[in-house]
Design a protein around this motif. Sequence first.
Motif, short mmCIF file in Angstrom:
data_model
loop_
_atom_site.label_atom_id
_atom_site.label_comp_id
_atom_site.label_asym_id
_atom_site.label_seq_id
_atom_site.Cartn_x
_atom_site.Cartn_y
_atom_site.Cartn_z
N ARG A 82 11.66 52.94 -40.73
CA ARG A 82 11.20 51.58 -40.44
C ARG A 82 11.85 51.05 -39.17
O ARG A 82 11.20 50.39 -38.34
N LEU A 83 13.13 51.35 -39.00
CA LEU A 83 13.79 50.93 -37.77
C LEU A 83 13.15 51.59 -36.55
O LEU A 83 12.94 50.96 -35.51
N ALA A 84 12.84 52.89 -36.68
CA ALA A 84 12.23 53.60 -35.56
C ALA A 84 10.85 53.04 -35.25
O ALA A 84 10.48 52.89 -34.08
N LEU A 85 10.09 52.74 -36.27
CA LEU A 85 8.75 52.17 -36.04
C LEU A 85 8.85 50.80 -35.38
O LEU A 85 8.08 50.47 -34.47
N ALA A 86 9.81 49.98 -35.86
CA ALA A 86 9.99 48.67 -35.24
C ALA A 86 10.45 48.79 -33.80
O ALA A 86 10.01 48.04 -32.91
N GLU A 87 11.34 49.75 -33.55
CA GLU A 87 11.84 49.94 -32.20
C GLU A 87 10.74 50.42 -31.25
O GLU A 87 10.70 50.05 -30.08
N THR A 88 9.83 51.22 -31.78
CA THR A 88 8.80 51.83 -30.94
C THR A 88 7.64 50.86 -30.67
O THR A 88 7.18 50.74 -29.53
N PHE A 89 7.19 50.18 -31.71
CA PHE A 89 5.98 49.38 -31.57
C PHE A 89 6.23 47.88 -31.42
O PHE A 89 5.30 47.12 -31.19
N CYS A 90 7.47 47.42 -31.59
CA CYS A 90 7.78 46.00 -31.46
C CYS A 90 8.64 45.76 -30.22
O CYS A 90 9.39 46.65 -29.79
N LEU A 91 8.55 44.57 -29.67
CA LEU A 91 9.31 44.21 -28.47
C LEU A 91 10.55 43.41 -28.88
O LEU A 91 10.45 42.30 -29.40
N ASN A 92 11.74 44.04 -28.71
CA ASN A 92 13.02 43.41 -29.04
C ASN A 92 13.06 42.93 -30.49
O ASN A 92 13.43 41.79 -30.78
N CYS A 93 12.62 43.81 -31.40
CA CYS A 93 12.66 43.46 -32.83
C CYS A 93 14.12 43.52 -33.28
O CYS A 93 14.77 44.57 -33.21
N GLY A 94 14.67 42.36 -33.80
CA GLY A 94 16.08 42.32 -34.15
C GLY A 94 16.35 41.96 -35.57
O GLY A 94 17.50 41.68 -35.93
N ILE A 95 15.34 41.96 -36.46
CA ILE A 95 15.53 41.58 -37.86
C ILE A 95 15.28 42.79 -38.74
O ILE A 95 14.22 43.41 -38.66
N LEU A 96 16.28 43.09 -39.59
CA LEU A 96 16.13 44.16 -40.58
C LEU A 96 16.30 43.53 -41.94
O LEU A 96 17.40 43.07 -42.30
N ALA A 97 15.24 43.45 -42.74
CA ALA A 97 15.25 42.80 -44.06
C ALA A 97 15.09 43.86 -45.14
O ALA A 97 14.18 44.68 -45.09
N LEU A 98 16.01 43.80 -46.11
CA LEU A 98 16.00 44.75 -47.23
C LEU A 98 15.97 43.95 -48.52
O LEU A 98 16.79 43.05 -48.71
N ASP A 99 15.07 44.31 -49.42
CA ASP A 99 14.95 43.63 -50.72
C ASP A 99 15.37 44.61 -51.81
O ASP A 99 14.67 45.59 -52.07
N GLU A 100 16.50 44.31 -52.46
CA GLU A 100 17.03 45.14 -53.55
C GLU A 100 17.10 46.61 -53.13
O GLU A 100 16.46 47.48 -53.75
N PRO A 101 17.83 46.97 -52.11
CA PRO A 101 17.86 48.37 -51.66
C PRO A 101 18.62 49.29 -52.59
O PRO A 101 18.48 50.51 -52.48
N THR A 102 19.43 48.74 -53.50
CA THR A 102 20.25 49.60 -54.39
C THR A 102 19.62 49.82 -55.74
O THR A 102 20.27 50.35 -56.64
N THR A 103 18.38 49.43 -55.91
CA THR A 103 17.73 49.60 -57.22
C THR A 103 17.64 51.09 -57.57
O THR A 103 17.23 51.91 -56.75
N ASN A 104 18.06 51.43 -58.81
CA ASN A 104 17.99 52.80 -59.35
C ASN A 104 18.89 53.78 -58.60
O ASN A 104 18.66 54.99 -58.68
N LYS A 110 2.90 60.83 -27.58
CA LYS A 110 4.05 60.20 -26.94
C LYS A 110 4.82 59.33 -27.92
O LYS A 110 6.07 59.39 -28.00
N LYS A 111 4.11 58.49 -28.68
CA LYS A 111 4.78 57.61 -29.64
C LYS A 111 5.44 58.40 -30.76
O LYS A 111 6.52 58.03 -31.24
N MET A 112 4.80 59.50 -31.20
CA MET A 112 5.42 60.32 -32.25
C MET A 112 6.71 60.93 -31.74
O MET A 112 7.71 61.04 -32.47
N GLU A 113 6.74 61.35 -30.45
CA GLU A 113 7.97 61.89 -29.88
C GLU A 113 9.05 60.81 -29.81
O GLU A 113 10.23 61.07 -30.15
N GLU A 114 8.67 59.59 -29.41
CA GLU A 114 9.65 58.51 -29.36
C GLU A 114 10.18 58.17 -30.75
O GLU A 114 11.39 58.00 -30.94
N ILE A 115 9.28 58.08 -31.73
CA ILE A 115 9.71 57.75 -33.10
C ILE A 115 10.65 58.82 -33.63
O ILE A 115 11.71 58.51 -34.20
N ASN A 116 10.29 60.09 -33.46
CA ASN A 116 11.13 61.17 -33.98
C ASN A 116 12.47 61.23 -33.26
O ASN A 116 13.50 61.57 -33.87
#
Length: 383
Positions: free
Chosen positions: A285-307, A209-215
């Motif tokens: 990561r967003l899908a995992l947070a949405e599926t397993f967390c309750l009202n997760c509203g923080i998306l943190a990225l560290d140096e996403p443009t590297t390379n 069920k969770k894999m279906e929700e994540i996908n």
Amino acid sequence: MVRRSQKQNEGQEKINAIKDKVKNIMTLEREIKKYVDEGKDEYKEQKEAELQETNRKLYEAETLREKINKEMASIRQDIDTQKVQERLLQDNLTFRKRSEQLKDVSKQREALLKEMGNMRVLELRQQRKDLEDKLEELKRKRSVALGRQNGFKEEILRCQKELREDQYRHAVDRFRDKMIVMRTTELINKDLDIYYKALDQTIMKFHSKKMEEINKIIRDLWRNTYRGQDIEYVEIRSDMDESESAKNKRRIYKYRVVMVKGDAALDMRGRCSAGQKVLASLIIRLALAETFCLNCGILALDEPTTNLDRENIESLAHALIEITKIRQKQRNFQLLIITHDEDFVELLGRSNYMQYFYRIKKNIEQCSEITKCDINSVNTYLH
């Protein structure tokens, strides 16, 4: 037989006479030698004459001896011939006697066969032999069994004696108590096995069920953010490792990210660009947070443009803007990006969803300072 014995006696007497003559000749030879040594001529002539007479008699005796030997050989041959003939006659008589006995036995056999009629004699003989062998085998087994029985009786007596000792006197009560414990443990294990199977099935259903929700979330986010035409959507697929699961006695899954286009699905590892990989990572990561967390509203990225090159940076910025646009209705949603790439910040600032950013720099005293800046002022720092 009497004649043969007489001839043997006569021959023996002649041989004895010859031996006596030989002894006389030896005596004469000694006397001749003595004479020669003493030099007596007359005595020599006399002895030579006697020697010649003795030699003549000796020759006659030798001739007689040869004649007697021939007669004895002939007699022995006759005796041997008579023995052979006697043996042949005896064998002939025995043969005739055995022939008569054989005829009688043959008549008796024919009479017995006639009495038996159509009885299968050879088969009955074989059956008798088999039964006799079986009887011998049973006797042997019976002897072995009797021996073992005696041994068991002795062992029983010894065990009964031991059971009367203090160590085993209450063995029945202790056995009953342990049997109760064992049966209870077996029932508990049986119930635990039922619970384990139910829990395992529940976990499998939960996992599916969770894999279906994540996908589903990944598929929606990818279609809303990705602008390329080469990938329709991405998803996570899980395969159970049978060998490791059997070894560790628990389910072990291997997860892989695949990209789908039409009916074809390929692993993204080694086949996608860096921008696609970063975007897929963010979406997963967003899908995992949405599926397993309750009202997760923080998306943190560290140096996403590297390379990443310029094109991929722009694609990533556009994807983050789209994600922010989709999540703007969520009141607690925040996008936190840590980066040194001011061009990337400028690309994000072109949207209406980014309001300000924080700049960290060193002051004159080499201490860090945090300054809150308006997103529209990023061009000032760039130029």
